[in-house]
Motif scaffolding. Structure first.
Motif, PDB file in Angstrom:
ATOM      1  N   UNK A 159     -28.488  12.524  49.273  1.00 18.40           N
ATOM      2  CA  UNK A 159     -27.966  11.734  50.396  1.00 18.40           C
ATOM      3  C   UNK A 159     -27.157  10.542  49.879  1.00 18.40           C
ATOM      4  N   UNK A 160     -27.675   9.848  48.873  1.00 21.15           N
ATOM      5  CA  UNK A 160     -26.968   8.701  48.304  1.00 21.15           C
ATOM      6  C   UNK A 160     -25.657   9.160  47.656  1.00 21.15           C
ATOM      7  N   UNK A 161     -25.709  10.290  46.961  1.00 21.91           N
ATOM      8  CA  UNK A 161     -24.509  10.815  46.292  1.00 21.91           C
ATOM      9  C   UNK A 161     -23.445  11.217  47.302  1.00 21.91           C
ATOM     10  N   UNK A 162     -23.863  11.835  48.392  1.00 17.68           N
ATOM     11  CA  UNK A 162     -22.905  12.229  49.433  1.00 17.68           C
ATOM     12  C   UNK A 162     -22.212  11.011  50.035  1.00 17.68           C
ATOM     13  N   UNK A 163     -22.979   9.959  50.270  1.00 21.73           N
ATOM     14  CA  UNK A 163     -22.405   8.734  50.835  1.00 21.73           C
ATOM     15  C   UNK A 163     -21.420   8.101  49.855  1.00 21.73           C
ATOM     16  N   UNK A 164     -21.786   8.089  48.570  1.00 26.94           N
ATOM     17  CA  UNK A 164     -20.887   7.528  47.553  1.00 26.94           C
ATOM     18  C   UNK A 164     -19.612   8.357  47.432  1.00 26.94           C
ATOM     19  N   UNK A 165     -19.743   9.675  47.559  1.00 28.64           N
ATOM     20  CA  UNK A 165     -18.571  10.551  47.479  1.00 28.64           C
ATOM     21  C   UNK A 165     -17.634  10.333  48.663  1.00 28.64           C
ATOM     22  N   UNK A 166     -18.192  10.184  49.865  1.00 29.94           N
ATOM     23  CA  UNK A 166     -17.355   9.969  51.044  1.00 29.94           C
ATOM     24  C   UNK A 166     -16.530   8.695  50.929  1.00 29.94           C
ATOM     25  N   UNK A 167     -17.049   7.696  50.224  1.00 34.84           N
ATOM     26  CA  UNK A 167     -16.322   6.429  50.084  1.00 34.84           C
ATOM     27  C   UNK A 167     -15.045   6.578  49.275  1.00 34.84           C
ATOM     28  N   UNK A 168     -15.003   7.559  48.370  1.00 42.54           N
ATOM     29  CA  UNK A 168     -13.835   7.701  47.490  1.00 42.54           C
ATOM     30  C   UNK A 168     -13.028   8.960  47.774  1.00 42.54           C
ATOM     31  N   UNK A 169     -13.573   9.858  48.600  1.00 41.85           N
ATOM     32  CA  UNK A 169     -12.876  11.119  48.861  1.00 41.85           C
ATOM     33  C   UNK A 169     -11.662  10.881  49.752  1.00 41.85           C
ATOM     34  N   UNK A 170     -10.534  11.462  49.373  1.00 37.02           N
ATOM     35  CA  UNK A 170      -9.299  11.308  50.142  1.00 37.02           C
ATOM     36  C   UNK A 170      -9.206  12.401  51.196  1.00 37.02           C
ATOM     37  N   UNK A 171      -9.273  11.990  52.443  1.00 43.12           N
ATOM     38  CA  UNK A 171      -9.148  12.914  53.574  1.00 43.12           C
ATOM     39  C   UNK A 171      -8.837  12.101  54.809  1.00 43.12           C
ATOM     40  N   UNK A 172      -8.211  12.741  55.797  1.00 43.75           N
ATOM     41  CA  UNK A 172      -7.912  12.009  57.023  1.00 43.75           C
ATOM     42  C   UNK A 172      -9.197  11.755  57.795  1.00 43.75           C
ATOM     43  N   UNK A 173      -9.111  10.888  58.772  1.00 43.22           N
ATOM     44  CA  UNK A 173     -10.303  10.403  59.455  1.00 43.22           C
ATOM     45  C   UNK A 173     -11.068  11.501  60.185  1.00 43.22           C
ATOM     46  N   UNK A 174     -10.345  12.419  60.816  1.00 40.96           N
ATOM     47  CA  UNK A 174     -11.026  13.488  61.557  1.00 40.96           C
ATOM     48  C   UNK A 174     -11.768  14.429  60.604  1.00 40.96           C
ATOM     49  N   UNK A 175     -11.177  14.693  59.438  1.00 39.56           N
ATOM     50  CA  UNK A 175     -11.844  15.535  58.441  1.00 39.56           C
ATOM     51  C   UNK A 175     -13.100  14.858  57.922  1.00 39.56           C
ATOM     52  N   UNK A 176     -13.002  13.562  57.670  1.00 38.94           N
ATOM     53  CA  UNK A 176     -14.172  12.812  57.208  1.00 38.94           C
ATOM     54  C   UNK A 176     -15.273  12.816  58.266  1.00 38.94           C
ATOM     55  N   UNK A 177     -14.892  12.747  59.534  1.00 44.25           N
ATOM     56  CA  UNK A 177     -15.878  12.817  60.612  1.00 44.25           C
ATOM     57  C   UNK A 177     -16.588  14.167  60.618  1.00 44.25           C
ATOM     58  N   UNK A 178     -15.828  15.245  60.360  1.00 45.09           N
ATOM     59  CA  UNK A 178     -16.433  16.582  60.288  1.00 45.09           C
ATOM     60  C   UNK A 178     -17.432  16.657  59.135  1.00 45.09           C
ATOM     61  N   UNK A 179     -17.043  16.122  57.982  1.00 46.00           N
ATOM     62  CA  UNK A 179     -17.941  16.134  56.824  1.00 46.00           C
ATOM     63  C   UNK A 179     -19.216  15.338  57.133  1.00 46.00           C
ATOM     64  N   UNK A 180     -19.044  14.176  57.736  1.00 48.75           N
ATOM     65  CA  UNK A 180     -20.206  13.339  58.021  1.00 48.75           C
ATOM     66  C   UNK A 180     -21.134  14.030  59.027  1.00 48.75           C
ATOM     67  N   UNK A 181     -20.567  14.754  59.963  1.00 49.72           N
ATOM     68  CA  UNK A 181     -21.376  15.479  60.941  1.00 49.72           C
ATOM     69  C   UNK A 181     -22.223  16.551  60.255  1.00 49.72           C
ATOM     70  N   UNK A 182     -21.626  17.273  59.314  1.00 51.53           N
ATOM     71  CA  UNK A 182     -22.366  18.294  58.573  1.00 51.53           C
ATOM     72  C   UNK A 182     -23.460  17.666  57.712  1.00 51.53           C
ATOM     73  N   UNK A 183     -23.134  16.529  57.109  1.00 54.85           N
ATOM     74  CA  UNK A 183     -24.101  15.842  56.249  1.00 54.85           C
ATOM     75  C   UNK A 183     -25.308  15.386  57.055  1.00 54.85           C
ATOM     76  N   UNK A 184     -25.061  14.735  58.189  1.00 53.72           N
ATOM     77  CA  UNK A 184     -26.154  14.176  58.983  1.00 53.72           C
ATOM     78  C   UNK A 184     -26.953  15.250  59.714  1.00 53.72           C
ATOM     79  N   UNK A 185     -26.282  16.323  60.137  1.00 50.65           N
ATOM     80  CA  UNK A 185     -26.959  17.333  60.947  1.00 50.65           C
ATOM     81  C   UNK A 185     -27.658  18.395  60.114  1.00 50.65           C
ATOM     82  N   UNK A 186     -27.049  18.803  58.989  1.00 45.55           N
ATOM     83  CA  UNK A 186     -27.567  19.953  58.251  1.00 45.55           C
ATOM     84  C   UNK A 186     -28.081  19.642  56.843  1.00 45.55           C
TER      85      UNK A 186
END
Length: 430
Positions: A51-78
């Motif tokens: 969980x900590x690694x995923x959060x750290x990765x999202x901070x530096x990963x280059x993607x548009x906002x809607x894509x990042x929202x999709x990733x965060x939804x998968x992270x939190x839900x699954x």
């Protein structure tokens, strides 16, 4: 030889490292190697959880906002509810493959035993009836005469769990997110290697586009023009360009070059959770689609209608305005979901099973079966890979086009006259 390695983070069962040999001299060497591997897992360079690694990765990963929202939804839900607390040093290929297999059996990762899915935590009534009564102040008599069936009262109840597998495409997205985070952890020297690299993920299902037939497409276009001219123009342009929904909604009048007969597709419009965004196209590249003379004429008429409506309100027409809008000054594009729902309702009234994206398939299949080369079709649709995606999605129609091409070539050649068979005399001589 068996060496205890700890508890499996997915199944909760004991895990043992094994290795075999027939050479007794190598037994101690194997034992030392396995113990070193266990010690390395227990004393990793970092105690960071997934969980900590995923959060750290999202901070530096280059993607548009809607894509990042999709990733965060998968992270939190699954991901996080299942293996978020597991240290990344404990996550191996086997752990990931077990996790993916569980999701493919049931998205809630149940243990197979029947249970009730409660709609809310804590004490509550599992069955609640929301009564609907006639207007007015209720009396003892009206309450006694109340008929739930006649009034269509709504029953809300907690139901038995039914396993619903997570789609293979969603599991592949989850794998991509985990793999990206663990790849970052490898670069940051938190772990030595990325276990997701070798993990087996679900196979990607073969695309099966189902475009409307030519007759259905004609009925859809006619019905859209009957509703109103702006709606008819949108459906017409969707068919002839094959553009994505958001790409057409993001069109501004300065992107429409009527004198040149060219449409510039530069942006994509999305709206999720009340957030409206304009962003790059899916491939992050603009493209120029040529327009036929009929489409140019229709767009001229649409522009003239739009300009007249705006000026009638005492406003000034602006080339920066959106081509398709419900706002009086065309300062805001139409809602994407509203457009899709309107199309679905229209098709339902026509008795046609279709959704808006199938018009993109219709455009592609009509071009391919008419003999247009794959690279040109890919360019008009905005597919990346120089036509690889187009060929993968529309392989069936490419085969039809290939058969048509064979007939065209054969029809351009003169068929030779039938050749006489061997004479009877020759046969006897033989």
């Amino acid at each position: 030889m068996l060496v205890y390695s700890g508890v499996d983070p997915v199944t909760g069962k004991d895990v043992y490292l094994t290795e075999s040999t027939r050479d007794e001299k190598k037994v101690e060497e194997i034992r030392t190697r396995l113990l070193a591997k266990v010690d390395k897992q227990r004393n990793a360079a970092t105690k960071a959880t997934l969980a900590y690694t995923l959060e750290a990765w999202l901070e530096v990963h280059e993607a548009d906002e809607s894509t990042r929202d999709d990733y965060r939804r998968l992270i939190e839900r699954n991901i996080v509810p299942a293996i978020g607390d597991v240290p990344i040093s404990k996550i191996g290929t086997r752990v990931l493959e077990q996790f993916y297999a569980q999701l493919r059996r049931c998205r809630l990762r149940c243990n197979g035993k029947p249970y009730i899915e409660h709609r809310e935590p804590g004490p509550h009534d599992c069955r609640v009836v929301q009564h609907r009564r006639k207007p007015g102040r209720p009396t003892a008599k009206t309450l006694a005469e109340h008929d739930c069936g006649q009034m269509q009262c709504k029953v809300i109840e907690c139901r038995a769990h039914v396993c619903k597998p997570l789609a293979a495409g969603s599991v592949r997205k989850i794998h991509f997110v985990i793999s990206g985070a663990l790849a970052a952890a490898t670069r940051w020297e938190w772990i030595e290697s990325n276990p997701a690299t070798d993990a087996k993920k679900p196979k990607q299902a073969a695309p099966q586009p189902k475009p409307p037939t030519s007759d259905e497409a004609a009925r859809i276009v006619a019905a859209s023009w009957e509703q109103d001219a702006g709606w008819g123009m949108f459906i017409w342009l969707k068919m002839v360009t094959g553009a994505r929904r958001g790409e057409l909604l993001a069109l501004r009048w300065h992107d429409v070059h009527l004198d040149q007969g060219v449409l510039e597709i530069r942006r994509n419009f999305t709206q999720r959770s009340g957030k409206a965004r304009e962003k790059d196209t899916k491939t992050h590249q603009m493209r120029r689609n040529s327009l036929d003379s009929d489409t140019v004429d229709l767009l001229r008429e649409h522009r003239a209608r739009t300009q007249e409506q705006i000026e009638r309100l005492g406003l000034k027409f602006d080339d920066a305005g959106f081509v398709f809008s419900y706002e009086p000054d065309h300062s805001r594009p139409c809602n994407p979901d509203g457009i899709s729902h309107r199309y679905a309702r229209m098709c339902a009234e026509l008795g046609i099973t279709s959704h808006l994206h199938t018009l993109r398939h219709y455009s592609a299949t009509e071009l391919i079966t008419s003999g247009v080369d794959i690279r040109t079709v890919a360019g008009r649709l905005g597919h990346g890979g120089g036509g690889t995606t187009t060929l993968r999605v529309y392989a069936a129609w490419v085969a039809d086009s290939d058969r048509a091409a064979a007939s065209i070539l054969a029809n351009k050649m003169v068929r030779p006259a039938p050749q006489p068979g061997p004479s009877s005399e020759g046969s006897e001589a033989t």
